[in-house]
Scaffold this motif. Sequence first.
Motif, mmCIF file in Angstrom:
data_model
loop_
_atom_site.group_PDB
_atom_site.id
_atom_site.type_symbol
_atom_site.label_atom_id
_atom_site.label_comp_id
_atom_site.label_asym_id
_atom_site.label_seq_id
_atom_site.Cartn_x
_atom_site.Cartn_y
_atom_site.Cartn_z
ATOM 1 N N VAL A 255 0.865 -1.178 0.000
ATOM 2 C CA VAL A 255 0.000 0.000 0.000
ATOM 3 C C VAL A 255 0.902 1.228 0.000
ATOM 4 O O VAL A 255 2.074 1.144 0.384
ATOM 5 N N PRO A 256 0.403 2.378 -0.446
ATOM 6 C CA PRO A 256 1.210 3.595 -0.376
ATOM 7 C C PRO A 256 1.643 3.867 1.062
ATOM 8 O O PRO A 256 0.896 3.591 2.005
ATOM 9 N N GLY A 257 2.831 4.405 1.218
ATOM 10 C CA GLY A 257 3.318 4.718 2.560
ATOM 11 C C GLY A 257 4.814 4.887 2.559
ATOM 12 O O GLY A 257 5.474 4.826 1.524
ATOM 13 N N GLY A 258 5.351 5.065 3.751
ATOM 14 C CA GLY A 258 6.788 5.230 3.881
ATOM 15 C C GLY A 258 7.155 5.744 5.248
ATOM 16 O O GLY A 258 6.329 5.764 6.169
ATOM 17 N N GLY A 259 8.373 6.202 5.379
ATOM 18 C CA GLY A 259 8.885 6.655 6.662
ATOM 19 C C GLY A 259 8.356 8.012 7.075
ATOM 20 O O GLY A 259 8.214 8.911 6.260
ATOM 21 N N ALA A 260 8.065 8.121 8.363
ATOM 22 C CA ALA A 260 7.673 9.408 8.939
ATOM 23 C C ALA A 260 8.916 10.283 9.043
ATOM 24 O O ALA A 260 10.002 9.787 9.341
ATOM 25 N N GLU A 261 8.754 11.560 8.792
ATOM 26 C CA GLU A 261 9.863 12.514 8.862
ATOM 27 C C GLU A 261 9.591 13.500 9.992
ATOM 28 O O GLU A 261 8.449 13.898 10.215
ATOM 29 N N LEU A 262 10.637 13.889 10.682
ATOM 30 C CA LEU A 262 10.484 14.856 11.774
ATOM 31 C C LEU A 262 10.143 16.235 11.223
ATOM 32 O O LEU A 262 10.408 16.530 10.054
ATOM 33 N N PRO A 263 9.560 17.103 12.076
ATOM 34 C CA PRO A 263 9.260 18.467 11.643
ATOM 35 C C PRO A 263 10.523 19.148 11.134
ATOM 36 O O PRO A 263 11.613 18.827 11.607
ATOM 37 N N PRO A 264 10.398 20.004 10.166
ATOM 38 C CA PRO A 264 9.157 20.601 9.688
ATOM 39 C C PRO A 264 8.442 19.791 8.608
ATOM 40 O O PRO A 264 7.344 20.158 8.208
ATOM 41 N N THR A 265 9.024 18.682 8.133
ATOM 42 C CA THR A 265 8.383 17.917 7.061
ATOM 43 C C THR A 265 7.030 17.377 7.497
ATOM 44 O O THR A 265 6.020 17.596 6.834
ATOM 45 N N ASP A 266 6.991 16.630 8.583
ATOM 46 C CA ASP A 266 5.737 16.064 9.125
ATOM 47 C C ASP A 266 5.576 16.538 10.558
ATOM 48 O O ASP A 266 6.422 16.245 11.403
ATOM 49 N N LEU A 267 4.493 17.238 10.830
ATOM 50 C CA LEU A 267 4.247 17.670 12.207
ATOM 51 C C LEU A 267 3.712 16.520 13.049
ATOM 52 O O LEU A 267 4.007 16.419 14.239
ATOM 53 N N THR A 268 2.895 15.652 12.427
ATOM 54 C CA THR A 268 2.296 14.524 13.139
ATOM 55 C C THR A 268 2.432 13.264 12.273
ATOM 56 O O THR A 268 2.753 13.353 11.086
ATOM 57 N N LEU A 269 2.140 12.123 12.869
ATOM 58 C CA LEU A 269 2.168 10.878 12.108
ATOM 59 C C LEU A 269 1.102 10.894 11.012
ATOM 60 O O LEU A 269 1.318 10.360 9.921
ATOM 61 N N LEU A 270 -0.026 11.551 11.272
ATOM 62 C CA LEU A 270 -1.082 11.637 10.264
ATOM 63 C C LEU A 270 -0.647 12.518 9.092
ATOM 64 O O LEU A 270 -1.019 12.252 7.941
ATOM 65 N N ASP A 271 0.162 13.530 9.356
ATOM 66 C CA ASP A 271 0.736 14.319 8.260
ATOM 67 C C ASP A 271 1.642 13.447 7.396
ATOM 68 O O ASP A 271 1.711 13.624 6.176
ATOM 69 N N SER A 272 2.332 12.490 8.018
ATOM 70 C CA SER A 272 3.170 11.557 7.259
ATOM 71 C C SER A 272 2.325 10.764 6.275
ATOM 72 O O SER A 272 2.735 10.529 5.139
ATOM 73 N N VAL A 273 1.136 10.352 6.719
ATOM 74 C CA VAL A 273 0.228 9.600 5.843
ATOM 75 C C VAL A 273 -0.161 10.449 4.635
ATOM 76 O O VAL A 273 -0.038 10.003 3.485
ATOM 77 N N ALA A 274 -0.612 11.669 4.889
ATOM 78 C CA ALA A 274 -1.048 12.552 3.800
ATOM 79 C C ALA A 274 0.106 12.845 2.837
ATOM 80 O O ALA A 274 -0.079 12.825 1.614
ATOM 81 N N ARG A 275 1.292 13.093 3.363
ATOM 82 C CA ARG A 275 2.451 13.394 2.516
ATOM 83 C C ARG A 275 2.843 12.191 1.663
ATOM 84 O O ARG A 275 3.050 12.311 0.456
ATOM 85 N N GLU A 276 2.914 11.021 2.282
ATOM 86 C CA GLU A 276 3.321 9.822 1.541
ATOM 87 C C GLU A 276 2.317 9.476 0.438
ATOM 88 O O GLU A 276 2.713 9.098 -0.665
ATOM 89 N N VAL A 277 1.024 9.606 0.721
ATOM 90 C CA VAL A 277 0.015 9.331 -0.313
ATOM 91 C C VAL A 277 0.191 10.280 -1.480
ATOM 92 O O VAL A 277 0.189 9.868 -2.643
ATOM 93 N N LEU A 278 0.361 11.561 -1.196
ATOM 94 C CA LEU A 278 0.544 12.549 -2.260
ATOM 95 C C LEU A 278 1.825 12.265 -3.059
ATOM 96 O O LEU A 278 1.804 12.252 -4.294
ATOM 97 N N GLU A 279 2.929 12.016 -2.362
ATOM 98 C CA GLU A 279 4.202 11.771 -3.047
ATOM 99 C C GLU A 279 4.162 10.511 -3.906
ATOM 100 O O GLU A 279 4.712 10.479 -5.000
ATOM 101 N N GLU A 280 3.542 9.453 -3.391
ATOM 102 C CA GLU A 280 3.611 8.160 -4.073
ATOM 103 C C GLU A 280 2.504 7.919 -5.090
ATOM 104 O O GLU A 280 2.646 7.060 -5.952
ATOM 105 N N THR A 281 1.398 8.675 -4.989
ATOM 106 C CA THR A 281 0.266 8.411 -5.888
ATOM 107 C C THR A 281 -0.273 9.647 -6.585
ATOM 108 O O THR A 281 -1.043 9.528 -7.533
ATOM 109 N N GLY A 282 0.053 10.839 -6.088
ATOM 110 C CA GLY A 282 -0.528 12.064 -6.606
ATOM 111 C C GLY A 282 -1.935 12.311 -6.085
ATOM 112 O O GLY A 282 -2.572 13.293 -6.459
ATOM 113 N N LEU A 283 -2.433 11.439 -5.199
ATOM 114 C CA LEU A 283 -3.778 11.581 -4.650
ATOM 115 C C LEU A 283 -3.740 12.428 -3.382
ATOM 116 O O LEU A 283 -2.783 12.369 -2.608
ATOM 117 N N VAL A 284 -4.801 13.204 -3.162
ATOM 118 C CA VAL A 284 -4.890 14.098 -2.014
ATOM 119 C C VAL A 284 -5.796 13.465 -0.959
ATOM 120 O O VAL A 284 -6.959 13.141 -1.230
#
Length: 163
Positions: free
Chosen positions: A66-95
């Motif tokens: 499934v889409p996903g990947g490593g969580a990044e520390l701030p400022p990239t990802d403020l929360t683990l849920l931000d990691s989910v949104a970022r990885e989905v966008l990066e890997e699929t182009g979906l929002v």
Amino acid sequence: YTYTIDRTLTPFLHPLPTLLALPAFSNIDRVAVGAFIFRPPYPPKPTLLLLRRSPTEAAFPLLWEVPGGGAELPPTDLTLLDSVAREVLEETGLVVTRIAGLVRGPNGEEWIDFRGSTGRRWRKFSFFVEVEGGSEDRELKVVVDKNEHGEWKWVRREEIEGL
């Protein structure tokens, strides 16, 4: 990122450094996320989005995931849920529009622990995710980075074991 969440996910809104400082993470080197995206998002016959890792990927080449990947520390990802949104966008182009719940294992496990290809200790949390346009009866435009994933497909439950 702008998305809504199920109220059961509020513990994942803590800042990522706060979450990672908890004693439960003391023996973990990295945290990862996975996004279970279904089309349509609800039964009767949903299909799951899977990506196939590139043959040149150092870790787990050609694996379907499934889409996903490593969580990044701030400022990239403020929360683990931000990691989910970022990885989905990066890997699929979906929002991501909604993170609807935590995917649990067959015995109620909230995460899986594993060793990566370099020996690092990972903890992975997976979430049910809804994306922009996903509730409509139309094809979602998935765009993958060919350096990371060579292909993608929507699969039914009975097709997964054959991959």
